[in-house]
Design a protein around this motif. Structure first.
Motif, PDB file in Angstrom:
ATOM      1  N   GLU A  99      34.991  18.139 109.789  1.00 20.23           N
ATOM      2  CA  GLU A  99      36.307  17.731 109.135  1.00 20.23           C
ATOM      3  C   GLU A  99      36.112  17.877 107.651  1.00 20.23           C
ATOM      4  O   GLU A  99      35.106  17.744 106.915  1.00 20.23           O
ATOM      5  N   LEU A 100      37.129  18.392 107.024  1.00 24.24           N
ATOM      6  CA  LEU A 100      37.038  18.508 105.652  1.00 24.24           C
ATOM      7  C   LEU A 100      37.222  17.131 104.988  1.00 24.24           C
ATOM      8  O   LEU A 100      37.831  16.407 105.343  1.00 24.24           O
ATOM      9  N   GLN A 101      36.305  16.704 104.019  1.00 25.61           N
ATOM     10  CA  GLN A 101      35.957  15.469 103.662  1.00 25.61           C
ATOM     11  C   GLN A 101      37.204  15.000 102.418  1.00 25.61           C
ATOM     12  O   GLN A 101      36.614  14.290 101.566  1.00 25.61           O
ATOM     13  N   GLN A 102      38.078  15.445 102.699  1.00 25.43           N
ATOM     14  CA  GLN A 102      39.486  14.842 102.071  1.00 25.43           C
ATOM     15  C   GLN A 102      40.626  15.098 102.707  1.00 25.43           C
ATOM     16  O   GLN A 102      40.877  16.106 103.451  1.00 25.43           O
ATOM     17  N   TRP A 103      41.641  14.350 102.537  1.00 25.68           N
ATOM     18  CA  TRP A 103      42.962  14.739 103.254  1.00 25.68           C
ATOM     19  C   TRP A 103      43.885  15.269 102.174  1.00 25.68           C
ATOM     20  O   TRP A 103      44.343  14.620 101.247  1.00 25.68           O
ATOM     21  N   PRO A 104      44.025  16.655 102.249  1.00 26.22           N
ATOM     22  CA  PRO A 104      44.888  17.443 101.459  1.00 26.22           C
ATOM     23  C   PRO A 104      46.348  17.160 101.571  1.00 26.22           C
ATOM     24  O   PRO A 104      46.769  16.523 102.524  1.00 26.22           O
ATOM     25  N   ASN A 105      46.955  17.508 100.382  1.00 25.71           N
ATOM     26  CA  ASN A 105      48.623  17.474 100.658  1.00 25.71           C
ATOM     27  C   ASN A 105      48.836  18.716 100.942  1.00 25.71           C
ATOM     28  O   ASN A 105      48.438  19.852 100.482  1.00 25.71           O
ATOM     29  N   TYR A 106      50.099  18.796 101.771  1.00 28.20           N
ATOM     30  CA  TYR A 106      50.574  20.048 102.329  1.00 28.20           C
ATOM     31  C   TYR A 106      52.022  20.065 101.882  1.00 28.20           C
ATOM     32  O   TYR A 106      52.844  19.116 101.838  1.00 28.20           O
ATOM     33  N   GLU A 107      52.656  21.430 101.458  1.00 30.41           N
ATOM     34  CA  GLU A 107      54.035  21.440 100.962  1.00 30.41           C
ATOM     35  C   GLU A 107      54.406  22.891 101.319  1.00 30.41           C
ATOM     36  O   GLU A 107      54.014  23.762 101.488  1.00 30.41           O
ATOM     37  N   VAL A 240      30.899  20.559  96.298  1.00 29.83           N
ATOM     38  CA  VAL A 240      30.406  19.369  96.962  1.00 29.83           C
ATOM     39  C   VAL A 240      30.678  20.145  98.616  1.00 29.83           C
ATOM     40  O   VAL A 240      31.672  20.448  99.070  1.00 29.83           O
ATOM     41  N   LYS A 241      29.564  19.521  99.301  1.00 31.28           N
ATOM     42  CA  LYS A 241      29.429  20.020 100.759  1.00 31.28           C
ATOM     43  C   LYS A 241      30.397  19.140 101.596  1.00 31.28           C
ATOM     44  O   LYS A 241      30.786  17.800 101.475  1.00 31.28           O
ATOM     45  N   GLY A 242      31.292  20.097 102.510  1.00 24.14           N
ATOM     46  CA  GLY A 242      32.291  19.404 102.977  1.00 24.14           C
ATOM     47  C   GLY A 242      33.705  19.348 102.468  1.00 24.14           C
ATOM     48  O   GLY A 242      34.727  18.972 103.044  1.00 24.14           O
ATOM     49  N   GLY A 243      33.590  20.010 101.198  1.00 22.53           N
ATOM     50  CA  GLY A 243      35.100  19.854 100.422  1.00 22.53           C
ATOM     51  C   GLY A 243      35.358  18.493  99.853  1.00 22.53           C
ATOM     52  O   GLY A 243      36.472  18.368  99.438  1.00 22.53           O
ATOM     53  N   ALA A 244      34.266  17.579  99.829  1.00 23.70           N
ATOM     54  CA  ALA A 244      34.696  16.148  99.239  1.00 23.70           C
ATOM     55  C   ALA A 244      35.105  16.288  97.735  1.00 23.70           C
ATOM     56  O   ALA A 244      34.660  17.051  96.931  1.00 23.70           O
ATOM     57  N   TYR A 248      28.348  12.915  96.647  1.00 23.33           N
ATOM     58  CA  TYR A 248      27.990  11.838  97.307  1.00 23.33           C
ATOM     59  C   TYR A 248      26.582  12.238  97.758  1.00 23.33           C
ATOM     60  O   TYR A 248      25.997  13.476  97.604  1.00 23.33           O
ATOM     61  N   ASP A 249      25.556  11.395  98.038  1.00 24.09           N
ATOM     62  CA  ASP A 249      24.228  11.510  98.614  1.00 24.09           C
ATOM     63  C   ASP A 249      24.068  12.561  99.530  1.00 24.09           C
ATOM     64  O   ASP A 249      24.808  12.365 100.625  1.00 24.09           O
ATOM     65  N   GLY A 250      23.574  13.616  99.282  1.00 20.95           N
ATOM     66  CA  GLY A 250      23.452  14.605 100.446  1.00 20.95           C
ATOM     67  C   GLY A 250      24.426  15.704 100.323  1.00 20.95           C
ATOM     68  O   GLY A 250      24.529  16.690 101.288  1.00 20.95           O
TER      69      GLY A 250
END
Length: 447
Positions: A99-107, A240-244, A248-250
């Motif tokens: 899972e991408l570690q943020q919720w992107p905005n789509y247009e 950042v790992k996962g695209g956050a 974050y730690d790790g």
């Protein structure tokens, strides 16, 4: 005296008092119908819940969230785990997702929505019966598949302070997207926080496929299924790992780090294999969950419930058996001369006993037959009226597939068996009494 002669004798005698026979059979039929209808509620609810689970979740699916090491620490899932899972017998497919570690905005065309992006391995997904309602699977790095309801999340032109949603949760027509997403370009905007500032990056994506609609109307599927290369682009931007968006730690990206997955799903060839696969994974210290284990608990609860309802329904038959006992007792009294004649000509006491047990069984069989027919009729009417009752009471449609009453053949056979046992037991004492009738007294109609 043959069985046929005994049966003919029973029918001739039962015809002599039709009103009493009718009331006795009626009481037995009511008791049997009550037993079946009452127990059918447990069978109906059980069937509805299990059917719902089987349609809304893959019953052949086992979710794997991680693995414990020797020190009981949770380890992330890797390609080594995928290879092990794929080699298990009866495994159909092994899907893996991040899972991408943020919720992107789509247009798209000025319409916007914010939803989750899932990194998907499509070859394994197709083995697990991932289906599209339209379009095709991605072939290039910037191509994506969107969930069936993704387009229904897009909106634009909503003034400040205005509620853009209808009462049912859908977007109002004046703000909702009504175009065709297939083969259109969607701009995915991700963010990163740097020195207290929010920096954005836009990645153009081409929608080449739309996922199939979920099995239930209330289920929503609005995810965007992206490729591994898109995740790497986001990670390169955020660092950042996962695209956050924040470290974050790790979350440090390491060039030599082993590839890991947020969760893996194992799909068995059939439902029967799920339990065995789950046991094997638990023995290897994998953290797993399957619908099959949940179904086992639900089945146990409903089994207890159905036994309880059958027991309560049996009480009604026991009450009806009092009427059968009285009927058979009066039959013995009224037929004392006949009994005396049979004994005088050398009839075996066992034969006399069997005649009265046959009569009580016949009454039970008639009651069970009519009661079962009535029970099926009541069950049909209940299921037919239930949606209208729920709509009138709650002003909402009944859940799809809801069945309050269901009568399987097993319940019918159990109910008939209980009815026959109760009626035979009710006629047992009067039958024994018939064998002890004194011949001389019987001939004088004294008993």
């Amino acid at each position: 005296m043959t069985f046929k002669d005994q049966f003919r004798f029973v029918r001739q005698n039962m015809k002599k008092n039709k009103s009493r026979l009718f009331m006795t059979v009626l009481a037995t039929a009511i008791g049997c119908a009550f037993l079946i209808v009452l127990a059918s509620v447990g069978f109906g609810l059980h069937k509805s819940i299990i059917s719902d689970m089987m349609e809304n979740q893959m019953v052949t699916q086992v979710e794997v969230f991680g693995k414990e090491d020797e020190k009981a620490n949770m380890k992330s899932l890797t390609d080594e785990d995928v290879a092990f899972l794929e080699n298990i017998e009866q495994v159909k497919a092994v899907t893996r997702r991040n899972e991408l570690q943020q919720w992107p905005n789509y247009e798209v065309d000025g319409y916007e929505a914010s939803t989750q992006a899932i990194v998907t391995h499509f070859p394994s997904e197709m083995k697990a019966d991932f289906e599209l309602s339209s379009g095709r699977l991605p072939e290039k790095e910037n191509e994506v598949v969107v969930g069936y309801h993704f387009a229904k999340e897009l909106m634009k032109g909503v003034p400040d302070g205005v509620d853009a949603y209808e009462e049912d949760g859908t977007i109002k027509k004046e703000y909702a997207y009504n175009g065709n997403l297939l083969n259109s370009t969607v701009n995915m905007t991700v963010i990163k926080n740097q020195n207290g500032k929010e920096i954005t990056e836009t990645i153009p994506l081409k929608v080449v496929g739309i996922a199939k609609q979920p099995g239930r109307e209330w289920m929503r599927e609005s995810h965007v299924f992206i490729s591994e290369s898109i995740l790497k682009d986001v990670e390169a931007f955020t660092g950042v790992k996962g695209g956050a968006s924040e470290m974050y730690d790790g979350g440090e990206i390491k060039a030599d780090a082993e590839k890991t997955y947020d969760y893996i799903r194992v799909y068995a060839n059939n439902v029967q294999a799920v339990t065995d696969i789950t046991t094997q994974l638990e023995d290897k210290n994998y953290m797993v969950y399957s619908v099959a284990s949940e179904m086992k608990q639900i089945n146990a609860i409903f089994l207890i419930m159905k036994i309880g309802l059958i027991f309560i329904g049996t009480i009604a038959l026991i009450i009806a058996s009092i009427g059968i006992y009285n009927t058979m007792t009066m039959a013995v009294t009224e037929r004392a001369p006949d009994i005396g004649i049979m004994k005088a000509i050398g009839a075996n006491p066992k034969t006399i006993k069997n005649i009265f047990l046959l009569e009580s069984s016949y009454i039970g069989l008639l009651g069970a037959t009519f009661g079962t027919i009535v029970a099926y009729g009541i069950s049909y009417l209940v299921n037919l009226a239930l949606p209208y009752i729920l709509k009138a009471a709650f002003e909402d449609a009944a859940p799809e597939g809801l069945m309050l009453s269901y009568i399987p053949w097993s319940l019918t056979l159990i109910s008939i068996a209980i009815c026959l046992l109760v009626t035979i037991f009710s006629g047992l004492r009067p039958a024994k009494r018939a064998t002890k009738v004194d011949v001389l007294k019987a001939m004088r109609r004294e008993v």
